[in-house]
Scaffold this motif. Sequence first.
Motif, short mmCIF file in Angstrom:
data_model
loop_
_atom_site.label_atom_id
_atom_site.label_comp_id
_atom_site.label_asym_id
_atom_site.label_seq_id
_atom_site.Cartn_x
_atom_site.Cartn_y
_atom_site.Cartn_z
N ARG A 198 -21.87 -8.80 -54.83
CA ARG A 198 -21.06 -7.79 -54.16
C ARG A 198 -21.93 -6.83 -53.35
O ARG A 198 -21.64 -6.54 -52.19
N LEU A 199 -23.01 -6.32 -53.98
CA LEU A 199 -23.89 -5.39 -53.28
C LEU A 199 -24.59 -6.07 -52.11
O LEU A 199 -24.83 -5.46 -51.06
N THR A 200 -24.93 -7.34 -52.27
CA THR A 200 -25.56 -8.08 -51.17
C THR A 200 -24.58 -8.24 -50.02
O THR A 200 -24.97 -8.10 -48.84
N ALA A 201 -23.32 -8.52 -50.34
CA ALA A 201 -22.31 -8.64 -49.28
C ALA A 201 -22.17 -7.33 -48.52
O ALA A 201 -22.07 -7.32 -47.28
N GLU A 202 -22.18 -6.20 -49.24
CA GLU A 202 -22.10 -4.90 -48.59
C GLU A 202 -23.33 -4.66 -47.72
O GLU A 202 -23.22 -4.16 -46.59
N LYS A 203 -24.49 -5.00 -48.23
CA LYS A 203 -25.74 -4.80 -47.49
C LYS A 203 -25.77 -5.63 -46.21
O LYS A 203 -26.20 -5.14 -45.16
N LEU A 204 -25.30 -6.88 -46.28
CA LEU A 204 -25.40 -7.78 -45.13
C LEU A 204 -24.12 -7.79 -44.29
O LEU A 204 -23.99 -8.61 -43.38
N SER A 205 -23.18 -6.89 -44.62
CA SER A 205 -21.94 -6.74 -43.85
C SER A 205 -21.17 -8.06 -43.75
O SER A 205 -20.74 -8.49 -42.66
N GLY B 272 -41.11 -9.98 -30.71
CA GLY B 272 -40.64 -9.61 -32.04
C GLY B 272 -39.20 -9.14 -32.00
O GLY B 272 -38.69 -8.65 -30.99
N GLN B 273 -38.53 -9.35 -33.11
CA GLN B 273 -37.13 -8.98 -33.19
C GLN B 273 -36.94 -7.46 -33.09
O GLN B 273 -37.69 -6.70 -33.68
N THR B 274 -35.94 -7.06 -32.31
CA THR B 274 -35.61 -5.65 -32.21
C THR B 274 -35.04 -5.18 -33.55
O THR B 274 -34.22 -5.86 -34.15
N LEU B 275 -35.52 -4.04 -33.99
CA LEU B 275 -35.01 -3.51 -35.25
C LEU B 275 -33.57 -3.07 -35.07
O LEU B 275 -33.27 -2.23 -34.23
N GLU B 276 -32.70 -3.65 -35.87
CA GLU B 276 -31.30 -3.30 -35.81
C GLU B 276 -30.67 -3.53 -37.18
O GLU B 276 -31.24 -4.18 -38.04
N GLY B 277 -29.49 -2.97 -37.36
CA GLY B 277 -28.81 -3.11 -38.64
C GLY B 277 -28.53 -1.75 -39.26
O GLY B 277 -28.79 -0.70 -38.68
N ARG B 278 -28.02 -1.80 -40.48
CA ARG B 278 -27.61 -0.58 -41.18
C ARG B 278 -28.66 -0.23 -42.22
O ARG B 278 -29.09 -1.07 -43.01
N LEU B 279 -29.07 1.04 -42.24
CA LEU B 279 -30.03 1.52 -43.23
C LEU B 279 -29.39 2.65 -44.01
O LEU B 279 -28.97 3.66 -43.46
N ARG B 280 -29.29 2.46 -45.33
CA ARG B 280 -28.63 3.43 -46.20
C ARG B 280 -29.69 4.38 -46.78
O ARG B 280 -30.53 3.96 -47.57
N ILE B 281 -29.64 5.63 -46.34
CA ILE B 281 -30.65 6.62 -46.72
C ILE B 281 -30.01 7.67 -47.62
O ILE B 281 -28.94 8.18 -47.32
N GLY B 282 -30.70 8.00 -48.70
CA GLY B 282 -30.26 9.07 -49.59
C GLY B 282 -31.22 10.25 -49.49
O GLY B 282 -32.44 10.07 -49.47
N VAL B 283 -30.67 11.46 -49.43
CA VAL B 283 -31.51 12.65 -49.29
C VAL B 283 -31.05 13.74 -50.25
O VAL B 283 -29.86 13.89 -50.51
N MET B 284 -32.00 14.47 -50.79
CA MET B 284 -31.65 15.65 -51.58
C MET B 284 -31.41 16.82 -50.63
O MET B 284 -31.79 16.79 -49.45
N ASP B 285 -30.79 17.85 -51.17
CA ASP B 285 -30.35 18.98 -50.35
C ASP B 285 -31.53 19.66 -49.63
O ASP B 285 -31.39 20.13 -48.50
N GLY C 119 -29.48 -0.70 -55.98
CA GLY C 119 -29.35 -1.35 -54.69
C GLY C 119 -28.29 -0.76 -53.79
O GLY C 119 -27.95 -1.34 -52.76
N GLN C 120 -27.77 0.42 -54.14
CA GLN C 120 -26.76 1.06 -53.31
C GLN C 120 -27.36 1.85 -52.16
O GLN C 120 -26.65 2.24 -51.23
N HIS D 216 -37.19 0.11 -51.33
CA HIS D 216 -37.42 -1.26 -51.77
C HIS D 216 -38.47 -1.89 -50.86
O HIS D 216 -38.31 -1.91 -49.64
N GLY D 217 -39.54 -2.41 -51.44
CA GLY D 217 -40.57 -3.08 -50.67
C GLY D 217 -40.36 -4.58 -50.66
O GLY D 217 -39.64 -5.13 -51.47
N GLY D 218 -41.01 -5.27 -49.71
CA GLY D 218 -40.92 -6.72 -49.66
C GLY D 218 -40.60 -7.22 -48.27
O GLY D 218 -40.37 -6.44 -47.33
#
Length: 306
Positions: free
Chosen positions: A19-26, A85-98, A138-139, A270-272
Motif C-alpha cells: 500500500r505504501l509503495t503504491a502511494e509512493k509510486l503514484s 542523465g534523467q531529470t529529477l522529477e516526482g513527489r518528495l514527502r518532506i516532514g519538518v518540525m515547527d 515509509g510515510q 532513506h538512503g540507497g
Amino acid sequence: MNLRFLDTFVWVARLGSFRLTAEKLSTTQAAISSRIAVLESELGVQLFLRDSRGVSLTAEGHRVLGYAERMLATQRELHEALGHGQTLEGRLRIGVMDTVIHSWLDQLIAAVTQSYPAIELELTADTALNLAEQLARGQLDLIFQTDLLRAEGIRNLHLASYPVRWLVASDSHLARPYANLAELAGERLITFSRHSRPHQDILGLLQREGIAEPRVCCINSVAAIIKLMGEGFGIGALPPALVIEELARGSLMPLPLAGPPPFDVQASWHGGAGLALSEAVVALSQTVVADWCTRLGPERALPVLV
C-alpha cells in the motif's frame, strides 16, 4: 528484466508495504502486486513473506535486493556518463518540525523550485518524535528534526546548531535579575513538546543543578511559545534565531544566565539506490542552512561544516 519492476521491488523492501509503495509510486496496490508477481515468476523465487503486519523479505529476497540496488545505480550512472542523465522529477514527502518552518524552510522551498522545478514537494509539519516514526514507516522520504536516527537504511546529516537562551517579555515581572538557575526555575518555564530533545535537555540541566520538580510547560508550537512569553506567562527556552524581530524591537529580552544545550537540526532520510530526489534536496539544504546561519551570525546559529 524490467528495471521498473526492480525499482518497485526495492521500494516494497524499504517500506514493508504494498500500500505504501503504491502511494509512493503514484499507482495502485494491484499494480504493485502484479509487478512483484511477474518479477517472482521471472526469477523463480519468492521475494516476500506476506502476513497481517505487512511484507518482509525472504532469504532469496535479501539476496536479490543487493543486486537490484546495484542494477538501478548502474542504470543511473550510465545515463550520467552518456551526458543525458534523467531529470529529477516526482513527489518528495518532506516532514519538518515547527522550528524549521520558522527559520529557513521558505528558502529551501525556493531553492528546490528553482533548481528542480519538476519535483513536487509534499510537506508535513509535526513534532520530531512523530516525524521519526513516519519516516520509519515509509510515510515520509526526508525529515528535518532534532535527533540522530539509528535505524537500518536511514542516513543522517547534522545541518546546524542553534544556541538557546532564557527569554522573557521585557515589560513583565519576569524581567529581573536571577542569582542562579535554581531561582530561575522557581518561575514557570516554557519549552518545546514533551519528550522532545530540547525538553529532555532542559530537564537534564535542571536535574544536574539539583532542581527536582521544576514547573515546565511544554508547547509544540513556536508561535504559541513566543505569544505566551510575550504575555509574561513564563520564561522561554528558545533559540534567539527564532525571535529576531522581537529582540530587535525590544519586546523580548535574554536573561544573563547560561542557557540550555544548543538546539540541533538534523536531516534524516532513506538512503540507497533510486533515492536521488532526497539526496538532491539534502545537498540543497546544506547550502541553504549554511547561508542562513552565516547571515544570522554565530551567536544565533552555527552551521555544521562537512
